[in-house]
Design a protein around this motif. Structure first.
Motif, mmCIF file in Angstrom:
data_model
loop_
_atom_site.group_PDB
_atom_site.id
_atom_site.type_symbol
_atom_site.label_atom_id
_atom_site.label_comp_id
_atom_site.label_asym_id
_atom_site.label_seq_id
_atom_site.Cartn_x
_atom_site.Cartn_y
_atom_site.Cartn_z
ATOM 1 N N GLY A 132 0.854 -1.184 0.000
ATOM 2 C CA GLY A 132 0.000 0.000 0.000
ATOM 3 C C GLY A 132 0.885 1.227 0.000
ATOM 4 O O GLY A 132 0.952 1.983 -0.971
ATOM 5 N N GLN A 133 1.585 1.427 1.095
ATOM 6 C CA GLN A 133 2.654 2.425 1.184
ATOM 7 C C GLN A 133 3.826 1.804 1.930
ATOM 8 O O GLN A 133 3.648 0.917 2.774
ATOM 9 N N ARG A 134 5.020 2.271 1.617
ATOM 10 C CA ARG A 134 6.232 1.778 2.252
ATOM 11 C C ARG A 134 6.851 2.916 3.042
ATOM 12 O O ARG A 134 6.978 4.039 2.559
ATOM 13 N N VAL A 135 7.217 2.634 4.296
ATOM 14 C CA VAL A 135 7.840 3.648 5.158
ATOM 15 C C VAL A 135 9.307 3.800 4.752
ATOM 16 O O VAL A 135 10.060 2.823 4.735
ATOM 17 N N VAL A 136 9.700 5.035 4.431
ATOM 18 C CA VAL A 136 11.094 5.331 4.090
ATOM 19 C C VAL A 136 11.495 6.609 4.817
ATOM 20 O O VAL A 136 10.643 7.360 5.304
ATOM 21 N N ALA A 137 12.796 6.862 4.887
ATOM 22 C CA ALA A 137 13.267 8.027 5.635
ATOM 23 C C ALA A 137 14.486 8.644 4.977
ATOM 24 O O ALA A 137 15.290 7.953 4.344
ATOM 25 N N ALA A 138 14.595 9.964 5.159
ATOM 26 C CA ALA A 138 15.822 10.692 4.824
ATOM 27 C C ALA A 138 16.383 11.233 6.131
ATOM 28 O O ALA A 138 15.634 11.780 6.962
ATOM 29 N N VAL A 139 17.685 11.072 6.331
ATOM 30 C CA VAL A 139 18.315 11.477 7.588
ATOM 31 C C VAL A 139 19.471 12.429 7.298
ATOM 32 O O VAL A 139 20.327 12.142 6.455
ATOM 33 N N VAL A 140 19.469 13.552 8.027
ATOM 34 C CA VAL A 140 20.613 14.461 8.001
ATOM 35 C C VAL A 140 21.468 14.132 9.221
ATOM 36 O O VAL A 140 21.021 14.293 10.361
ATOM 37 N N PRO A 141 22.698 13.625 9.012
ATOM 38 C CA PRO A 141 23.545 13.287 10.167
ATOM 39 C C PRO A 141 24.067 14.545 10.866
ATOM 40 O O PRO A 141 24.179 15.614 10.257
ATOM 41 N N LYS A 142 24.368 14.387 12.146
ATOM 42 C CA LYS A 142 25.065 15.459 12.850
ATOM 43 C C LYS A 142 26.486 15.581 12.306
ATOM 44 O O LYS A 142 27.037 14.616 11.769
ATOM 45 N N GLU A 143 27.025 16.760 12.450
ATOM 46 C CA GLU A 143 28.363 17.016 11.906
ATOM 47 C C GLU A 143 29.372 16.022 12.492
ATOM 48 O O GLU A 143 29.448 15.838 13.713
#
Length: 552
Positions: free
Chosen positions: A471-482
């Motif tokens: 139906g829908q797939r859970v995905v993510a974009a992550v900005v790492p800490k420096e």
């Protein structure tokens, strides 16, 4: 009550079904079969045991078990005495379980100790600090301040729990509540009494606690059974677990018409096929990728999938195959006790109604409003669906009604739909932050909160991508800490300790702050971000329609 008036509490409904279907199979597993008469006796014994330890109308009972005899008999027992039963997912992690037990004001916990790879004694101990020093039936825990007793099918070696058999023995004591008292108590259960709490991901980081009344559990399942074409001779295997509203609703539909509820040993696909072959299953209720995998596995084992309703393709009243585009796409949610819009399974939609979710079910009132102005839209125009009446929830536990309902009692569903002049509803999209995956609702904010708590994560953004199986797939974009060195596998592995498996992103990509698409006011452009994630994982996304682009 007038002779023709339908039952309005579960004790009334169950009494009618037992009288009509007493010797017939009610619940079947590979290990045991209960007739309606025996299910009546077993659930009555559990009900009297609960009364013996002080439970009664309004008692808060948490039920944490896999589908089977213990789940069914305990659930029915709670309903029979007018308790408020919280059904708890067997996929819960310790933090999720801790929240549910505290939020629901659980007083009595009943469950299994082990299922599949899970050790729930360990889960409870981790969820409730101080539990290991507690004493059975005299628990005093700040993390779950109302909790007094825990009963497990295996309590050996646990000083803070007793066995379910010990609980049932309370019903056999000389001074135990008898059948006459139970009957009197069942007579005092009212249609308006709260009966069940189902936890489902909401628009905030904490799960919503949806409350349904006795009336909803008594009236709506028999109505839904008409649309699912359930008959007393059917043997139904629901693949969705009963701790989710879809599985619970189907179980109640089956029992409401005196049919047979069939449960496999485990949800493993091969175990489900075994149950289909060994236990005479002629109906399956499944969805999405679960159904695809089951159909393939059953066919590989020589099962005639076309002979099992719900496993093979649907046919109309004349036995002709219904093209996929003309099959009704029933629509419902936890707040509506499953389906609120539908047509019968054997109904072939007219060509000009392709894609319809059908007309209203069970007395629901529906209206579609402009999300910005709140004014009703003309027929066929896109807007947010609002519902009133029918089997609509009582509300969210511990949440003021004014925060959940419109002043006139309508519930804003966050579903963007079109409603034509003939009453056919067409689902377009979810408004806001919900992701529908594998028949479960997932709040992207809940998943973001879990990611944000991990070391090295600066900004997590979670979205849903269209998927033909999920139906829908859970995905993510992550900005790492420096300076942080993050990996997709490491993040997923850590999330397994705090999120249920279906909530963990299937893909995680890494981006910089400069890559995050925002509006001039700093708000996230989630659709553009979804396109970015799709590009990084090598998938193409369809462009939104003009209506979606302008309204979502």
């Amino acid at each position: 009550m007038h002779a023709t008036e339908p039952a309005s509490t579960f004790p009334m409904l169950f009494g009618e079904v037992v009288a009509a279907r007493g010797p017939h199979d009610a619940v079947v597993t590979t290990r045991e079969t209960l007739s309606y008469d025996e299910l009546n006796r077993r659930s009555a014994r559990m009900a009297r045991a609960l009364l013996a330890i002080g439970a009664g109308k309004g008692a808060r009972i948490a039920l944490h078990a896999n589908d089977g005899i213990l789940w069914v008999t305990t659930f029915l027992a709670g309903l029979r005495i007018g308790a408020l039963v919280s059904v708890v997912s067997t996929l819960c992690t310790p933090p999720e379980l801790a929240h549910i037990l505290r939020n629901s004001d659980t007083q009595i916990f009943i469950g299994v100790r082990r299922f599949l790879r899970h050790d729930y004694a360990a889960t409870l101990a981790e969820a409730l600090p101080g539990l290991s020093e507690g004493r059975a039936e005299t628990l005093r825990l700040a993390g779950a301040p109302y909790l007094r007793s825990i009963w497990l099918d295996d309590a050996e070696g646990l000083g803070w729990a007793l066995s379910v058999e010990d609980l049932l023995a309370r019903a056999d004591a000389a001074d135990a509540p008898d059948a006459a008292l139970l009957a009197a108590i069942e007579g005092e259960v009212a249609p308006s009494d709260d009966a069940v709490i189902v936890y489902t991901s909401g628009s905030t980081s904490a799960p919503k606690a949806v409350v349904h009344s006795q009336r909803n559990l008594a009236r709506h399942p028999p109505e839904l059974a008409k649309y699912f074409l359930l008959k007393p001779g059917d043997r139904m295997l629901p693949q969705l677990p009963a701790f989710w509203l879809g599985g619970m609703a189907m179980a109640m539909e089956v029992l409401s018409v005196g049919a047979t509820l069939v449960y496999p040993d485990t949800p493993d696909t091969e175990a489900v096929v075994d149950a289909i072959q060994r236990l005479g299953v002629n109906r399956v209720n499944s969805w999405g990728d679960l159904l695809v995998k089951l159909r393939q596995a059953a066919a590989a084992r020589g099962v005639d999938v076309d002979a099992i309703v719900g496993l093979g393709p649907f046919r109309d009243a004349d036995g002709e195959l219904i093209p996929p585009g003309l099959q009704v796409n029933m629509l419902g949610m936890s707040e509506t006790f499953a389906v609120h819009s539908a047509e019968p399974l054997d109904h072939r939609l007219p060509d000009d109604k392709a894609g319809s979710s059908g007309r209203t079910v069970g007395g629901y009132e529906r209206r579609v409003v402009d999300p910005g102005t709140g004014t009703e839209t003309p027929p066929g125009e896109l807007g947010e669906l609002q519902l009133r009446g029918g089997a609509l929830m009582s509300g969210f536990y511990k949440v003021d009604r004014s925060k959940a309902f419109a002043p006139d009692g309508f519930y804003p569903t966050s579903d963007l739909v079109r409603l034509d002049a003939d009453g056919h509803l067409y689902f377009v999209a979810r408004r806001g932050d919900m992701i529908k995956t594998k028949a479960a609702n997932v709040s992207r904010l809940e998943v973001e909160a879990a990611l944000r708590a991990l070391p090295g994560v600066d900004l997590p953004i979670v979205v849903g991508l269209a998927d033909p199986e999920f139906g829908q797939r859970v995905v993510a974009a992550v900005v790492p800490k420096e300076g942080a060195a993050l990996s997709e596998d490491a993040l997923k592995a850590t999330l397994k300790g705090v999120l249920s498996s279906y909530k963990i992103p299937r893909q995680i990509v890494f981006i910089g702050h400069e890559d995050v698409p925002r509006t001039a006011t700093g708000k996230l452009k989630l659709f553009e971000l979804a396109d970015m994630i799709s590009a990084q994982i090598g998938e193409a996304r369809p462009a939104p329609s003009a209506a979606q682009s302008s309204s979502v």
